[in-house]
Every structure is written in C-alpha cells, then in structure tokens.
Enzyme design. Structure first.
Site, PDB file in Angstrom:
ATOM      1  N   GLY A  38       0.307  -1.207  -0.097  1.00  0.00           N
ATOM      2  CA  GLY A  38       0.150   0.027  -0.421  1.00  0.00           C
ATOM      3  C   GLY A  38       0.619   1.201  -0.355  1.00  0.00           C
ATOM      4  O   GLY A  38       0.244   2.371  -0.002  1.00  0.00           O
ATOM      5  N   GLY A  39       1.606   0.853  -0.514  1.00  0.00           N
ATOM      6  CA  GLY A  39       2.877   2.432   0.127  1.00  0.00           C
ATOM      7  C   GLY A  39       2.998   3.341  -1.206  1.00  0.00           C
ATOM      8  O   GLY A  39       1.672   4.685  -0.780  1.00  0.00           O
TER       9      GLY A  39
ATOM     10  N   GLU B  93      -5.265  -5.766  -5.261  1.00  0.00           N
ATOM     11  CA  GLU B  93      -3.539  -7.324  -5.127  1.00  0.00           C
ATOM     12  C   GLU B  93      -4.680  -8.441  -4.889  1.00  0.00           C
ATOM     13  O   GLU B  93      -5.447  -8.744  -4.084  1.00  0.00           O
ATOM     14  CB  GLU B  93      -3.594  -7.078  -3.622  1.00  0.00           C
ATOM     15  CG  GLU B  93      -2.684  -7.873  -3.037  1.00  0.00           C
ATOM     16  CD  GLU B  93      -1.603  -7.561  -4.166  1.00  0.00           C
ATOM     17  OE1 GLU B  93      -0.794  -8.991  -4.429  1.00  0.00           O
ATOM     18  OE2 GLU B  93      -0.682  -7.272  -4.547  1.00  0.00           O
TER      19      GLU B  93
ATOM     20  N   CYS C 188      11.106  -3.764  -9.239  1.00  0.00           N
ATOM     21  CA  CYS C 188      12.233  -3.267  -8.081  1.00  0.00           C
ATOM     22  C   CYS C 188      13.329  -3.896  -8.288  1.00  0.00           C
ATOM     23  O   CYS C 188      14.643  -5.139  -7.392  1.00  0.00           O
ATOM     24  CB  CYS C 188      11.623  -3.163  -6.721  1.00  0.00           C
ATOM     25  SG  CYS C 188      10.952  -5.644  -6.052  1.00  0.00           S
TER      26      CYS C 188
END
Length: 445
Positions: free
Chosen positions: A110-111, A130, A228
């Site tokens: 949730g960032g 999600e 990432c």
C-alpha cells in the site's frame, strides 16, 4: 552471498561501474518515511527522527533507523507511511491530479497506493487491487490507517478487471511483481528465491499484467510500469515488447534528473523511447534498485465509464451519531454490506461480482438500531465534539495503544487523539475512558 550468475550479468552490463555497484551492498540501507497530507496540514515536529529530504518526493524523508518511528503513536495515527526511498518514485511519475480515476493494479502493501491517494486529495476515485488475499488485507488496513476515504480495495485477477473496466482509468500504476534483484539487501526471500528461470518467468507474467492494464487506460491516459529489479528482461525488455504490440502507446520522458536513463542497448530489437525510461541505481543515489517507464495512450475515442453503484442516504442511526458528535463526512453516498455501513465516492463503479475488501470509508455497524462507529471513521476525522488528546510520548498514549482504559472526564463516545491527530475511539463514563482501539492492532508492550 549474491548469486554468481547475477554478479556475472551485472559485471557484464555495468563494466567500469560494477565495482561501485558492488560496493553499495556494503553500505547501510537507507530507510524512509512519507508524510501523509490526508491526515493534517499542520505536521507535528518530527525532528527526533533525524529527517533528511528525499529529492524525488516532496513529502518523503530519510530517517535515522535507530529512532524507530514505527513505534510512535504518530504511526498508528496515520501521519506517515514507512517506505523505502526509491519506492516513492513510481507514484510521483504518474502525475495524478484531484478528481481523476486511478488504478493501482498490483498494490500491496500500500505504499504507492496511499501515495496516489494523497495526490488525489480526497477527490476522484482510487481502486487498489491485489491478487493475493492475505496481502490484500494488509493493503486494506493501510488504507484505513492513512485515512483514504475515496478508495476501493479489490482482490481480483488483472485480466478480470480488464474485462470489467475497459478504457476506464485516467491513470494506472503497474508496480509489477518481479525477481526482486533491487531488494536483495532488504528482503532475504528475494535473494534465496532468485534464479535466471525466475527472471524469465517474471518477464512473461509482467507482460501479461501490462497488457491487462493497457486495456483499462482511457485515451490520453498515463500508465507507469515499475519494478524493483535490475534485469533488462523484466524492464526494458517488457516495455519494448509491449510497445511493439501496442502502437497506440508511447514512452513519455520523465522529468526526473536524479535517475539514470533506461538502456535500450541491453535488449534485442528495442522499441523507440526506451532511453527515456528510468533506472534507480543504489550506487548513484540513496535508495535501492528500481526501474520505471512512463507510458501514454494516444488520444482518440472516448473513455468508457460503465454503470455506477446505486448509493443510499446515511442511515438514521449513523446520521444521528454524526450529528450528536459533530462529525464530518466525506462527499459521497452510502453502501451497506450486511450491518456494515460504508461511504463511497459519487460515481463509484458497480461492484456486484467483484471481491471487495474495502469500499470507501467504513463508518460503522448498525446493531438493533444502535450505531457503533468504525475505527476507520475515527482515523479519517480531524475533530469531534468530544475529544481527549494524549501526548505522543505519554504513558496514557502507550496505555491506549495497548488497549487499556485511560483517565478522562468525557461521557459517551469520544475521539482519542495524539498530538492533535485522531487515533481511535473510546467511551467515557465521566472518570475513565473505555478503550475501543481494535484488538488486532494493539501494542504488546
């Protein structure tokens, strides 16, 4: 120990930069927090955390890990979100503005979603999806803690959403599940699970997710694809394949001087514009490894809003409760899920058939004509007729977070705050305040 195949590939790609890249693994990790503007405009003094600005996020800061801001009552109050500094970049590149319809397709924990919610300023619609149920529940909890009222949390497959929301969203973030090479220092699982086969598997899955996202983007809309990982196959390779198969999309150069350019020379048959994508290298900035590409759909045709949810007025017990305590409400209308009353933004899409974990702002439950307010409503509020404020560093604040009663002369439902920021509910008898901080969230010590 870093995988040998990974090191060999990175040395080949980086050449003379490789020693500096390798040395970055010996430096302490950078940790960050992002202040939540949905909670307050008057941010308390956070100097005790040793803050330094993150250049690419106006509300982002590096902090001293020894200060442990996650243990502060301010964290439970939703004043900030603990977020790795590089992970703050993709949401900022999306250029979200109030009133837009926004989708975060792979949203947990949730960032980035709460960062998008901050950009919306409570206006418009945010859908955060999600696919993994347990992670979706964590996402829903973070929406609650950070006072997101105009957001939905869904637990769906991207392809199913693509069928449900064609050409619907103005902005879409696809922070795709990846091999996690950029998180080797942060997450041991990323290191132990890594293999070249995993990289290839992730690249195939990422392309499918990106295609599902593209089907949901309105003409003229913007999409940010991010990972990432350092692997070209998952970064420039996926974006290039996507651009070749979607001629109505193009790369938008990112105004981000802190980041290195993408590397079209690292993939075969590169599509135009890959050099305008972004790479975040741990040896060139204070953060972990990330990649981001800003993609825009060419104008032409119209968005397809689809049917909206039929909303109802606020039930009388809830309306009476709000009036008695002088409580504010966000704009929108009510949806009921059994005895639970939620307030969702006007124009909320029809939800029937979708797995919805959170719909807008949960207000509370109706129990035999008695209304019991939800923790989410408390966290969203900035004021009430009955308030008790506990100093953030006080024994009373610590006791409240442990679920204990605290002293207070208020009677009836009372909003508990810390440093002026709403923290939860209590119910007073004139001498003490019975604790209504959720049991699942209580601190153990």
């Amino acid at each position: 120990m870093l995988p040998k195949a990974f090191l060999a590939r990175m040395e080949k790609l980086l050449g003379p930069e490789f020693p500096a890249f390798l040395a970055s693994y010996d430096r302490p990790r950078n940790v960050g927090l992002r202040v939540n503007p949905l909670k307050t405009d008057a941010v308390p003094d956070l100097g005790a955390f040793g803050l330094e600005p993150v250049p690419w996020e106006p509300r982002g800061y590096y902090y001293n890990p020894a200060t442990r801001p996650g243990l502060s009552p301010y964290h439970e109050a939703g004043l900030y979100y603990l977020q790795e500094p590089s992970a703050m970049a993709p949401a900022g590149l999306l250029d979200v503005r109030p009133g837009m319809r926004v989708l975060d397709l792979c949203a947990a924990p949730g960032g980035k979603s709460t960062q998008l919610a901050a950009a919306l300023q409570g206006q418009g619609l945010l859908i955060a999806n999600e696919i993994h149920p347990q992670r979706a529940r964590i996402l829903a909890r973070n929406f609650e803690r950070l006072a997101v009222a105009n957001g939905l949390v869904l637990n769906e497959h991207p392809q199913r959403l693509a069928e449900r929301f064609p050409r619907y969203f103005d902005r879409i973030l696809v922070d795709a599940p990846c091999s996690g090479e950029g998180m080797f220092r942060k997450e041991e699982a990323a290191l132990t699970d890594w293999s070249e086969e995993t990289v290839a598997m992730c690249a195939g899955r990422q392309y499918e997710i990106l295609c599902s996202a593209a089907a949901m983007l309105a003409p003229g809309g913007r999409l940010v694809y991010s990972t990432c990982t350092f692997a070209p196959a998952e970064n420039e390779g996926v974006v290039s394949r996507f651009l070749h198969s979607h001629p109505d999309f193009a790369v938008v150069p990112a105004a981000a001087p802190w980041f290195a350019p993408g590397r079209p020379d690292w993939v075969e048959d590169p599509a135009p514009g890959l050099a305008y994508t972004c790479r975040l290298w741990p040896h060139l900035l204070r953060g972990e490894g990330h990649y981001a590409a800003v993609l825009e759909r060419r104008p032409g045709g119209t968005a397809e809003p689809g049917p909206a949810e039929a909303l109802s007025p606020l039930p009388k017990p809830a309306a009476d409760f709000a009036r008695e305590l002088g409580l504010a409400l966000p704009e929108g209308g009510c949806l009921s899920f059994g005895d639970t009353v939620c307030l969702v933004p006007a124009g909320c899409p029809a939800l029937r058939g979708l797995k919805v974990l959170r719909a807008g702002l949960e207000l509370g439950q109706l129990k035999k004509n008695r209304f019991e307010p939800a923790h989410a409503w408390a966290l969203w509020l900035k004021s009430a007729a009955s308030v008790v404020d506990l100093a953030p560093d006080s024994r009373e604040a610590a006791a409240y977070l442990r679920g204990e009663t605290v002293p207070g002369s208020a009677k009836g439902w009372t909003l508990v705050t810390t440093g002026g920021l709403s923290l939860g509910w209590a119910k007073g008898d004139g001498a003490t305040l019975k604790n209504h901080f959720p049991k699942a969230l209580r601190h153990l010590s």
